[in-house]
Design an enzyme around this catalytic site. Structure first.
Site, PDB file in Angstrom:
ATOM      1  CG  PHE A 136      41.701  36.514  25.021  1.00 45.62           C
ATOM      2  CD1 PHE A 136      41.313  35.188  25.185  1.00 45.62           C
ATOM      3  CD2 PHE A 136      42.420  37.125  26.034  1.00 45.62           C
ATOM      4  CE1 PHE A 136      41.652  34.490  26.348  1.00 45.62           C
ATOM      5  CE2 PHE A 136      42.766  36.429  27.195  1.00 45.62           C
ATOM      6  CZ  PHE A 136      42.379  35.109  27.343  1.00 45.62           C
ATOM      7  CG  ASP A 221      40.071  43.808  26.767  1.00 48.53           C
ATOM      8  OD1 ASP A 221      41.109  44.258  27.291  1.00 48.53           O
ATOM      9  OD2 ASP A 221      39.760  42.605  26.789  1.00 48.53           O
ATOM     10  CE  LYS A 250      47.969  39.859  28.606  1.00 48.83           C
ATOM     11  NZ  LYS A 250      46.696  39.700  27.927  1.00 48.83           N
TER      12      LYS A 250
HETATM   13  C1  LIG Z   1      45.434  39.069  28.463  1.00 45.80           C
HETATM   14  C2  LIG Z   1      44.163  39.697  28.135  1.00 45.80           C
HETATM   15  C3  LIG Z   1      43.053  39.606  28.986  1.00 45.80           C
HETATM   16  C4  LIG Z   1      43.057  38.758  30.227  1.00 45.80           C
HETATM   17  O1  LIG Z   1      43.934  39.241  31.198  1.00 45.80           O
HETATM   18  P1  LIG Z   1      44.308  38.293  32.452  1.00 45.80           P
HETATM   19  O2  LIG Z   1      45.172  39.182  33.295  1.00 45.80           O
HETATM   20  O3  LIG Z   1      45.000  37.099  31.904  1.00 45.80           O
HETATM   21  O4  LIG Z   1      43.044  37.926  33.129  1.00 45.80           O
HETATM   22  C5  LIG Z   1      41.906  40.282  28.634  1.00 45.80           C
HETATM   23  N1  LIG Z   1      41.842  41.012  27.513  1.00 45.80           N
HETATM   24  C6  LIG Z   1      42.884  41.135  26.670  1.00 45.80           C
HETATM   25  C7  LIG Z   1      42.768  41.987  25.463  1.00 45.80           C
HETATM   26  C8  LIG Z   1      44.079  40.470  26.944  1.00 45.80           C
HETATM   27  O5  LIG Z   1      45.100  40.557  26.089  1.00 45.80           O
END
Ligand SMILES: *Cc1c(COP(=O)(O)O)cnc(C)c1O
Length: 408
Positions: A136, A221, A250
């Site tokens: 994700f 990520d 986050k």
């Molecule tokens: C939550 C998340 C995102 C997206 O972040 P947003 O601030 O909602 O755009 C991207 N990568 C990972 C691993 C995430 O957990």
């Protein structure tokens, strides 16, 4: 004006399905709803509120920056952004930073940078981006396409191209699909939304080696795993594998929207003047708050405290599982923990959220079969214990309901 959960259905686009209660106040790891009922917060937003609610360092930073300077645009730079970038580069592999407002934006920047780097350095044929099933990376069209979940990416027409997926932790599959046309491999050190699945050490070092072999950029990520969540400032430190680009959001702002893309000078120079940008990215208010959060998170006592709290949770979960036998596995690292449910409870993870709310506890799921905890890194012993007691009661109520249903 009186607003309730029912107002949501009246005036909000239905892309979310929020719980029945409406939180109105938070303090530490406690939250209260409109009725004054109290909850222990093991969700922390979704791994966002790393210092809990209304932490004094964050409140001070919001207030003092609000009295000073909020926004100037990127036609000018500003002191909080420069200080935050300095601190991030001092404490990580990175030499250069780009600020934006969310995880998706940080990944969007990383993907555009990788493509531009490859075009500049190696020509137009080097454009393949490889990512992993169940990954994700956010909800923009580029990031959702790189993410490995059809439920999020399909149904919006033609997708951005040259993006391929293989199974997570499957080095042979990656090796088979990689070539000198690969421009970047994008991976979460621990897949968060996809089920709290950690990469193995052998996998991540193998990915690094393949990227080196094929001259591709390695993008971590760390939107969910970063900002102290696993007990290291960034999870790559646990693995001893250094990426070329790292994305953070986050927990970075402790609850205020901010994202960051970190990289080296050599790679970063390809996002040259005019190639990318964001109106709000790097604004003084968000950066001042993130700096205050960073000053707390990056200290040894806070990072070491993550592992201590993890152990308390793991011990309590082991006891709960001895009694109810509902988890096949507890996985993750630090305060990003996932509990995979036994087949009996597959598809029922959300039942546990509802049962937890009944007991005065906020928890998360990661897919239909995994429960997830992502509490504040500084949750107090008392709040942690109370939350675990309430979780045990919530589990008991789901198990009892499930057994009753079977007998019918
Ligand atoms: C939550 C998340 C995102 C997206 O972040 P947003 O601030 O909602 O755009 C991207 N990568 C990972 C691993 C995430 O957990």
């Amino acid at each position: 004006m009186q607003v309730t959960r029912a107002t949501f259905d009246e005036v909000m686009i239905p892309n979310y399905a929020p719980a029945a209660i409406v939180p109105v106040k938070g303090q530490g790891s406690r939250v209260w709803d409109q009725e004054g009922r109290e909850y222990i917060d093991f969700a922390g937003g979704i791994a966002v509120n790393c210092l809990g609610h209304c932490h004094p360092a964050i409140v001070d930073a919001v207030k003092s920056q609000a009295d000073t300077l909020w926004h100037v645009s990127n036609i000018w730079t500003n002191e909080p952004a420069l200080r935050l970038a300095k601190k991030l580069t001092e404490k990580t592999f990175a030499e250069k930073v780009y600020f934006c407002n969310s995880g998706a934006e940080a990944n969007e920047a990383a993907l555009k940078l990788a493509r531009r780097w490859a075009l500049d350095e190696h020509g137009a044929d080097k454009n393949q981006i490889i990512a992993f099933n169940q990954g994700f990376h956010g909800r923009t069209f580029f990031t959702v396409t790189v993410g490995g979940q059809a439920a999020y990416s399909d149904g919006f027409g033609p997708k951005p191209g040259a993006i391929d997926h293989v199974d997570f932790n499957d080095l042979a599959a990656l090796e088979a699909i990689m070539s000198d046309k690969t421009c970047a491999v994008v991976v979460e050190p621990i897949q968060g939304e996809g089920g709290v699945t950690p990469a193995t050490k052998a996998f991540l070092s193998g990915v690094r080696a393949l990227c080196d072999k094929h001259n591709a950029l390695l993008v971590f990520d760390e939107v969910q795993t970063g900002a102290g969540r696993t007990g290291a400032l960034y999870a790559y430190e646990h693995y001893g594998v250094t990426p070329d680009i790292l994305t953070s959001a986050k927990g970075l702002g402790g609850g205020i929207p901010i994202g960051a893309m970190l990289t080296t000078t050599e790679v970063g120079k390809h996002l040259a003047f005019g190639t990318h940008g964001s109106t709000y990215g790097g604004n003084p208010l968000a950066c001042a708050v993130a700096e205050a959060a960073f000053d707390v998170i990056s200290t040894e006592p806070v990072l070491a405290g993550v592992a201590k709290r993890e152990q308390v949770i793991r011990d309590a979960l082991a006891k709960i599982n001895d009694e109810f036998g509902i988890f096949t596995e507890v996985r993750g690292k630090g305060l990003l923990l996932g509990m995979e449910l036994t087949p009996d409870y597959h598809g029922k993870a959300r039942d546990f959220i509802a049962a937890a709310v009944e007991q005065g506890l906020m928890i998360l799921v990661a897919g239909a079969n995994v429960l997830r905890f992502a509490p504040a890194l500084v949750i107090s012993d008392e709040e942690l214990q109370l939350g675990l007691d309430r979780f045990a009661k919530a589990v008991a109520s789901v198990v009892n309901a499930n057994n009753a249903q079977k007998e019918d």
